[in-house]
Design a protein around this motif. Structure first.
Motif, PDB file in Angstrom:
ATOM      1  N   TYR A  76    -103.749 -61.883 -50.566  1.00  0.00           N
ATOM      2  CA  TYR A  76    -104.897 -62.791 -50.696  1.00  0.00           C
ATOM      3  C   TYR A  76    -104.821 -63.883 -49.621  1.00  0.00           C
ATOM      4  CZ  TYR A  76    -104.394 -61.043 -55.563  1.00  0.00           C
ATOM      5  OH  TYR A  76    -104.225 -60.262 -56.688  1.00  0.00           O
ATOM      6  N   ARG A  77    -105.972 -64.474 -49.346  1.00  0.00           N
ATOM      7  CA  ARG A  77    -106.050 -65.725 -48.567  1.00  0.00           C
ATOM      8  C   ARG A  77    -105.297 -65.629 -47.236  1.00  0.00           C
ATOM      9  NH1 ARG A  77    -103.781 -70.926 -51.625  1.00  0.00           N
ATOM     10  NH2 ARG A  77    -101.894 -70.051 -50.707  1.00  0.00           N
ATOM     11  N   SER A  78    -105.699 -64.675 -46.412  1.00  0.00           N
ATOM     12  CA  SER A  78    -105.079 -64.489 -45.094  1.00  0.00           C
ATOM     13  C   SER A  78    -103.571 -64.251 -45.208  1.00  0.00           C
ATOM     14  CB  SER A  78    -105.348 -65.694 -44.188  1.00  0.00           C
ATOM     15  OG  SER A  78    -106.708 -65.990 -44.098  1.00  0.00           O
ATOM     16  N   SER A  79    -103.187 -63.446 -46.192  1.00  0.00           N
ATOM     17  CA  SER A  79    -101.782 -63.068 -46.428  1.00  0.00           C
ATOM     18  C   SER A  79    -100.873 -64.268 -46.691  1.00  0.00           C
ATOM     19  CB  SER A  79    -101.237 -62.251 -45.255  1.00  0.00           C
ATOM     20  OG  SER A  79    -101.862 -60.983 -45.192  1.00  0.00           O
ATOM     21  N   SER A  80    -101.465 -65.362 -47.201  1.00  0.00           N
ATOM     22  CA  SER A  80    -100.640 -66.525 -47.578  1.00  0.00           C
ATOM     23  C   SER A  80    -100.257 -66.481 -49.052  1.00  0.00           C
ATOM     24  CB  SER A  80    -101.396 -67.822 -47.283  1.00  0.00           C
ATOM     25  OG  SER A  80    -102.589 -67.897 -48.063  1.00  0.00           O
ATOM     26  N   PHE A  81    -100.739 -65.487 -49.779  1.00  0.00           N
ATOM     27  CA  PHE A  81    -100.431 -65.327 -51.199  1.00  0.00           C
ATOM     28  C   PHE A  81    -100.439 -63.826 -51.486  1.00  0.00           C
ATOM     29  CE2 PHE A  81    -100.919 -65.797 -55.803  1.00  0.00           C
ATOM     30  CZ  PHE A  81    -100.219 -66.968 -56.062  1.00  0.00           C
ATOM     31  N   ALA A  82     -99.550 -63.392 -52.387  1.00  0.00           N
ATOM     32  CA  ALA A  82     -99.443 -61.948 -52.665  1.00  0.00           C
ATOM     33  C   ALA A  82     -99.013 -61.712 -54.108  1.00  0.00           C
ATOM     34  CB  ALA A  82     -98.445 -61.303 -51.710  1.00  0.00           C
ATOM     35  N   LEU A  83     -99.317 -60.512 -54.587  1.00  0.00           N
ATOM     36  CA  LEU A  83     -98.905 -60.067 -55.923  1.00  0.00           C
ATOM     37  C   LEU A  83     -98.154 -58.750 -55.744  1.00  0.00           C
ATOM     38  CD1 LEU A  83     -99.238 -60.754 -59.001  1.00  0.00           C
ATOM     39  CD2 LEU A  83    -101.152 -59.127 -58.995  1.00  0.00           C
ATOM     40  N   SER A  84     -96.961 -58.691 -56.320  1.00  0.00           N
ATOM     41  CA  SER A  84     -96.142 -57.483 -56.152  1.00  0.00           C
ATOM     42  C   SER A  84     -95.752 -56.919 -57.516  1.00  0.00           C
ATOM     43  CB  SER A  84     -94.876 -57.795 -55.336  1.00  0.00           C
ATOM     44  OG  SER A  84     -93.979 -58.602 -56.075  1.00  0.00           O
ATOM     45  N   TYR A  85     -95.283 -55.649 -57.481  1.00  0.00           N
ATOM     46  CA  TYR A  85     -94.836 -54.959 -58.689  1.00  0.00           C
ATOM     47  C   TYR A  85     -93.602 -54.145 -58.310  1.00  0.00           C
ATOM     48  CZ  TYR A  85     -94.908 -51.709 -62.673  1.00  0.00           C
ATOM     49  OH  TYR A  85     -94.577 -50.946 -63.781  1.00  0.00           O
ATOM     50  N   ALA A  86     -92.505 -54.408 -58.989  1.00  0.00           N
ATOM     51  CA  ALA A  86     -91.233 -53.779 -58.607  1.00  0.00           C
ATOM     52  C   ALA A  86     -91.271 -52.263 -58.716  1.00  0.00           C
ATOM     53  CB  ALA A  86     -90.106 -54.341 -59.484  1.00  0.00           C
ATOM     54  N   GLY A  87     -92.148 -51.735 -59.571  1.00  0.00           N
ATOM     55  CA  GLY A  87     -92.226 -50.284 -59.736  1.00  0.00           C
ATOM     56  C   GLY A  87     -93.117 -49.595 -58.713  1.00  0.00           C
ATOM     57  N   TYR A  88     -93.618 -50.324 -57.752  1.00  0.00           N
ATOM     58  CA  TYR A  88     -94.477 -49.737 -56.713  1.00  0.00           C
ATOM     59  C   TYR A  88     -93.704 -49.682 -55.396  1.00  0.00           C
ATOM     60  CZ  TYR A  88     -98.473 -49.226 -53.491  1.00  0.00           C
ATOM     61  OH  TYR A  88     -99.344 -48.792 -52.528  1.00  0.00           O
ATOM     62  N   ASN A  89     -93.721 -48.535 -54.739  1.00  0.00           N
ATOM     63  CA  ASN A  89     -92.998 -48.358 -53.485  1.00  0.00           C
ATOM     64  C   ASN A  89     -93.943 -47.731 -52.453  1.00  0.00           C
ATOM     65  OD1 ASN A  89     -90.875 -48.286 -51.637  1.00  0.00           O
ATOM     66  ND2 ASN A  89     -90.256 -46.222 -52.259  1.00  0.00           N
ATOM     67  N   ASN A  90     -94.587 -48.600 -51.702  1.00  0.00           N
ATOM     68  CA  ASN A  90     -95.540 -48.158 -50.687  1.00  0.00           C
ATOM     69  C   ASN A  90     -94.778 -47.884 -49.382  1.00  0.00           C
ATOM     70  OD1 ASN A  90     -97.826 -47.612 -49.180  1.00  0.00           O
ATOM     71  ND2 ASN A  90     -98.417 -49.765 -48.971  1.00  0.00           N
ATOM     72  N   THR A  91     -94.486 -46.651 -49.108  1.00  0.00           N
ATOM     73  CA  THR A  91     -93.673 -46.290 -47.942  1.00  0.00           C
ATOM     74  C   THR A  91     -94.360 -46.629 -46.628  1.00  0.00           C
ATOM     75  OG1 THR A  91     -94.545 -44.025 -48.056  1.00  0.00           O
ATOM     76  CG2 THR A  91     -92.466 -44.467 -49.187  1.00  0.00           C
ATOM     77  N   PHE A  92     -95.674 -46.758 -46.627  1.00  0.00           N
ATOM     78  CA  PHE A  92     -96.376 -47.140 -45.396  1.00  0.00           C
ATOM     79  C   PHE A  92     -95.979 -48.551 -44.941  1.00  0.00           C
ATOM     80  CE2 PHE A  92     -99.260 -43.881 -47.047  1.00  0.00           C
ATOM     81  CZ  PHE A  92     -99.487 -43.113 -45.910  1.00  0.00           C
ATOM     82  N   ALA A  93     -95.502 -49.372 -45.872  1.00  0.00           N
ATOM     83  CA  ALA A  93     -95.152 -50.757 -45.546  1.00  0.00           C
ATOM     84  C   ALA A  93     -93.690 -50.923 -45.161  1.00  0.00           C
ATOM     85  CB  ALA A  93     -95.481 -51.656 -46.742  1.00  0.00           C
ATOM     86  N   LEU A  94     -92.899 -49.863 -45.230  1.00  0.00           N
ATOM     87  CA  LEU A  94     -91.475 -49.958 -44.880  1.00  0.00           C
ATOM     88  C   LEU A  94     -91.326 -50.260 -43.387  1.00  0.00           C
ATOM     89  CD1 LEU A  94     -90.072 -46.905 -46.873  1.00  0.00           C
ATOM     90  CD2 LEU A  94     -89.646 -49.340 -47.355  1.00  0.00           C
ATOM     91  N   PRO A  95     -90.376 -51.107 -43.014  1.00  0.00           N
ATOM     92  CA  PRO A  95     -90.152 -51.388 -41.594  1.00  0.00           C
ATOM     93  C   PRO A  95     -89.914 -50.123 -40.775  1.00  0.00           C
ATOM     94  CG  PRO A  95     -88.924 -52.919 -42.957  1.00  0.00           C
ATOM     95  CD  PRO A  95     -89.483 -51.888 -43.886  1.00  0.00           C
ATOM     96  N   SER A  96     -89.289 -49.133 -41.376  1.00  0.00           N
ATOM     97  CA  SER A  96     -89.009 -47.881 -40.657  1.00  0.00           C
ATOM     98  C   SER A  96     -90.275 -47.072 -40.379  1.00  0.00           C
ATOM     99  CB  SER A  96     -88.029 -47.024 -41.462  1.00  0.00           C
ATOM    100  OG  SER A  96     -88.551 -46.742 -42.749  1.00  0.00           O
ATOM    101  N   SER A  97     -91.371 -47.416 -41.032  1.00  0.00           N
ATOM    102  CA  SER A  97     -92.625 -46.681 -40.839  1.00  0.00           C
ATOM    103  C   SER A  97     -93.506 -47.297 -39.755  1.00  0.00           C
ATOM    104  CB  SER A  97     -93.405 -46.629 -42.157  1.00  0.00           C
ATOM    105  OG  SER A  97     -92.664 -45.982 -43.170  1.00  0.00           O
ATOM    106  N   ASN A  98     -92.970 -48.318 -39.049  1.00  0.00           N
ATOM    107  CA  ASN A  98     -93.756 -49.022 -38.033  1.00  0.00           C
ATOM    108  C   ASN A  98     -95.131 -49.429 -38.582  1.00  0.00           C
ATOM    109  OD1 ASN A  98     -91.758 -48.734 -35.962  1.00  0.00           O
ATOM    110  ND2 ASN A  98     -92.460 -46.618 -35.640  1.00  0.00           N
ATOM    111  N   PRO A  99     -95.148 -50.273 -39.583  1.00  0.00           N
ATOM    112  CA  PRO A  99     -96.417 -50.630 -40.232  1.00  0.00           C
ATOM    113  C   PRO A  99     -97.311 -51.452 -39.316  1.00  0.00           C
ATOM    114  CG  PRO A  99     -94.653 -52.054 -41.001  1.00  0.00           C
ATOM    115  CD  PRO A  99     -93.999 -51.010 -40.144  1.00  0.00           C
ATOM    116  N   THR A 100     -98.572 -51.436 -39.637  1.00  0.00           N
ATOM    117  CA  THR A 100     -99.555 -52.292 -38.966  1.00  0.00           C
ATOM    118  C   THR A 100    -100.233 -53.146 -40.028  1.00  0.00           C
ATOM    119  OG1 THR A 100    -101.351 -50.675 -39.182  1.00  0.00           O
ATOM    120  CG2 THR A 100     -99.955 -50.531 -37.200  1.00  0.00           C
TER     121      THR A 100
END
Length: 388
Positions: A222-246
């Motif tokens: 939210y709000r230009s990535s200055s706020f976020a909501l996470s869930y420990a049971g979610y694993n989005n592999t696209f966001a892993l540093p090894s996946s060269n995320p954008t």
């Protein structure tokens, strides 16, 4: 609106109540508006008010670059202009920017459309190291970044909620504090306290106690990535540093246990509706440029000098007038025989002389009459003389 040096003092929870939007049809009222302020620098004392339920928006401005003795880490960058309708991002870090996000490979050098700085996942992750460090935390709008768990035990309100449905909010201290108060009231969340955010912890979100969120756990920015909501049971592999995320990468679907959660929907809708945003800056509050200030000062000095010179000239003329000799009075003699009123006298042919009826005039007439009588007597006597 200038960013930054947290004056931060909460100005209270007392500006008026508003109804929560969304939240699965909840009719509960949101807490009253919450406000705090932050400033770009004590050198200029230019501050902005951030408020829950604010619509945001307004004109854009720039962090000043010409303030003496001010070296701001983000001087010259634009801020403001982002409204509440554009605070929702995606599950990709660097999303939620209404402008200034052309480079999707990094968030380095970006503006601050909603006034607040983006959270940082530490050095090496999509340029977020630019906002990383204890010194920067001291001047971050809203205070240091922390985390806060969001869960509920109210099964009468949320009969299908599970015990492991625990979410984590990530954001500045002031925004976290308000959102927890609002979520307790609107979504019947259990009260919780903020904790330190440590994204470079060696433990993963699944093994740390309490768990530290990771980029791959985020389900909403939210709000230009200055706020976020996470869930420990979610694993989005696209966001892993090894996946060269954008900043616009894809994401995996949410786990089946939360994808249709009414409690999650209430949490998400409440954050979207009431997350604190800067109050829009009126155009009249925008600052003059350094050139304009110099021009005003120079013009004022010239005006004072000219005014002083004019006053001095008038004073000299006044002194000269006082020292000049007075002119002789005008003659009141009337050669035409007119009186003081300008009306001709009755005997205008009479030679000028003393006025008739005076003592001197009477003596003069007597003397003249005697002389005439004497002359006539002498003539008569001469006539009577007989020459022999």
């Amino acid at each position: 609106m200038h960013l930054f040096n947290v004056l931060v003092a909460a100005l209270g929870l007392g500006v008026g109540a508003a109804n929560a939007k969304g939240c699965g049809g909840s009719n509960d009222k949101a807490v009253t508006a919450f406000r705090f302020r932050f400033s770009v620098s004590t050198a200029v004392m230019d501050s902005v008010t951030v408020s829950s339920w604010s619509d945001g928006g307004g004109p854009r401005a720039k962090i000043p670059t010409d303030v003496p003795d001010l070296v701001h880490p983000y001087a010259g960058r634009e801020y403001a202009g982002g409204d509440r309708g554009k605070i929702i991002g995606t599950r990709a870090y660097g999303s939620g920017y209404p402008y200034g996000a052309q480079d999707v490979s990094t968030i380095r050098g970006r503006p601050f459309p909603h006034g607040m700085w983006p959270i940082s996942w530490g050095p090496g992750y999509l340029g977020g190291d630019e906002y990383w460090g204890k010194d920067l935390d001291l001047i971050r709008p809203g205070g240091v970044v922390g985390i806060m768990n969001v869960f509920t035990k109210d099964t009468s309100k949320w009969p299908n909620v599970s015990s492991d449905e625990v979410y984590t909010m990530i954001g500045d201290k002031e925004s976290l504090s308000f959102m927890m108060t609002d979520l307790v009231r609107v979504c019947h969340a259990n009260p919780a306290s903020p904790r330190k955010f440590n994204p470079i912890s060696s433990t993963t979100s699944a093994t740390s106690s309490p768990p530290q969120p990771k980029p791959e756990n985020v389900i909403q920015y939210y709000r230009s990535s200055s706020f976020a909501l996470s869930y420990a049971g979610y694993n989005n592999t696209f966001a892993l540093p090894s996946s060269n995320p954008t900043t616009n990468h894809d994401s995996l679907p949410l786990p089946g246990g939360i994808i249709n959660s009414a409690f999650l929907r209430c949490v998400n809708d409440t954050i979207r509706a009431s997350l604190p945003l800067p109050i829009a800056l009126p155009k009249k509050e925008r600052k003059l440029s350094a050139g304009a200030i110099v021009g005003i000062v120079f013009g004022s000095i010239v005006g004072v000098v000219l005014l002083y010179g004019l006053c001095l000239l008038l004073a000299v003329k006044t002194d000269r007038k006082k020292t000049e000799p007075a002119p002789p009075p005008e003659s009141t003699h009337d050669p035409q025989g007119a009186g003081e009123t300008g009306i001709p006298l009755l005997d205008s042919k009479k030679e000028p002389g003393p006025e008739k009826g005076g003592d001197a005039d009477q003596e003069h007439q007597t003397k003249k009459s005697g002389e005439n009588t004497k002359a006539k007597g002498n003539e008569k006597e001469a006539e009577n003389v007989v020459y022999v």
